[in-house]
Motif scaffolding. Structure first.
Motif, mmCIF file in Angstrom:
data_model
loop_
_atom_site.group_PDB
_atom_site.id
_atom_site.type_symbol
_atom_site.label_atom_id
_atom_site.label_comp_id
_atom_site.label_asym_id
_atom_site.label_seq_id
_atom_site.Cartn_x
_atom_site.Cartn_y
_atom_site.Cartn_z
ATOM 1 N N GLU A 41 93.433 56.632 29.431
ATOM 2 C CA GLU A 41 93.472 58.013 28.958
ATOM 3 C C GLU A 41 92.201 58.753 29.378
ATOM 4 N N GLY A 53 97.210 52.693 32.290
ATOM 5 C CA GLY A 53 97.224 52.934 30.853
ATOM 6 C C GLY A 53 95.918 53.535 30.361
ATOM 7 N N LYS A 98 89.662 51.722 29.070
ATOM 8 C CA LYS A 98 90.916 52.306 28.587
ATOM 9 C C LYS A 98 90.816 53.804 28.327
ATOM 10 N N LEU A 131 96.788 57.127 33.919
ATOM 11 C CA LEU A 131 97.653 56.763 32.801
ATOM 12 C C LEU A 131 98.827 55.913 33.262
ATOM 13 N N GLU A 132 99.470 56.336 34.361
ATOM 14 C CA GLU A 132 100.664 55.634 34.835
ATOM 15 C C GLU A 132 100.358 54.244 35.370
#
Length: 240
Positions: free
Chosen positions: A148, A146, A121, A142-143
């Motif tokens: 980062e 999810g 993540k 991210l899109e």
């Protein structure tokens, strides 16, 4: 004698890293062989001439040549989906399968599958690319996942041939810099980047699982041809 499973790789014309690396990765997996078809890629930037290199038709023609060898999967061993968009990669795979009847994937799609399987993540990102390319990569993560991106290091280079010539000292300094903060993984994006050659060293010394875009593609392709990726030894935690 049973014929080995065959992985077909679409390869950037100026790439000198991925072919020897893939062959070494599979040296202990005699039931699988890699085969390569090149098309023109010499520059990585957001300029129109660089983007045009990834038009579908040259890639599809190269895929058709791989189909002559009756490969079991066709893989785009490149990372253009990171800035053109993962949906572009998905469409390319669909077109390859329509044209050849052979399942297809890409380095970036394989990376996203590896992230999902390992519950990644947060990421650090290391590439030889321009800052604007790295920004688009982080946006795709991210899109579509999810995920980062915590820290980023790039070389701000555009000539694809030069990516293979980045020194291990410089790569290690980049990895050391990003790894000062915690994250679930380390993303190395570029299939003409020599970081993969020292994956075990980097993982051991910087406590990061390395998701290199060559390694994730081999990992996924092995699964697609029903061969256990754990048969690959000495190329990082991903295979363990």
């Amino acid at each position: 004698m049973k014929e080995p499973k065959k992985i077909g790789m679409l390869t950037p014309s100026s790439n000198t890293i991925l072919e020897p690396v893939c062959s070494r990765m599979l040296s202990d997996v005699p039931e699988v062989t890699c085969h390569y078809s090149r098309f023109e890629v010499t520059k990585i930037s957001l300029e129109q001439d660089a983007l045009k290199q990834f038009d579908y038709e040259p890639m599809l023609r190269a895929a058709e040549l791989l189909a002559h060898a009756e490969v079991d999967v066709i893989a785009w061993n490149g990372t253009s989906g990171g800035w053109l968009g993962l949906d572009v990669d998905r469409e390319l795979c669909d077109l390859i399968t329509q044209r050849t009847g052979i399942p297809a994937t890409t380095s970036m799609l394989a990376q996203m599958e590896a992230f999902a399987k390992n519950n990644v993540k947060t990421l650090h990102l290391v590439t030889p690319y321009l800052p604007e390319i790295n920004t688009l990569l982080a946006k795709q993560y991210l899109e579509h996942g999810g995920i980062e991106v915590v820290n980023v290091q790039g070389c701000a280079q555009t000539v694809n041939r030069s990516f293979s010539q980045v020194s291990h000292e410089r790569i290690e300094n980049m990895i050391k810099s990003v790894a000062e903060s915690p994250a679930d993984g380390l993303s190395i994006v570029c299939t003409n980047f020599p970081a993969i050659n020292k994956v075990e060293y980097y993982e051991q010394n910087y406590n990061q699982t390395m998701y290199d875009t060559i390694a994730v593609l081999i990992w996924q392709c092995l699964k697609m041809v029903d061969v256990d990726p754990k048969k690959v030894k000495g190329w990082g935690k991903l295979f363990r």
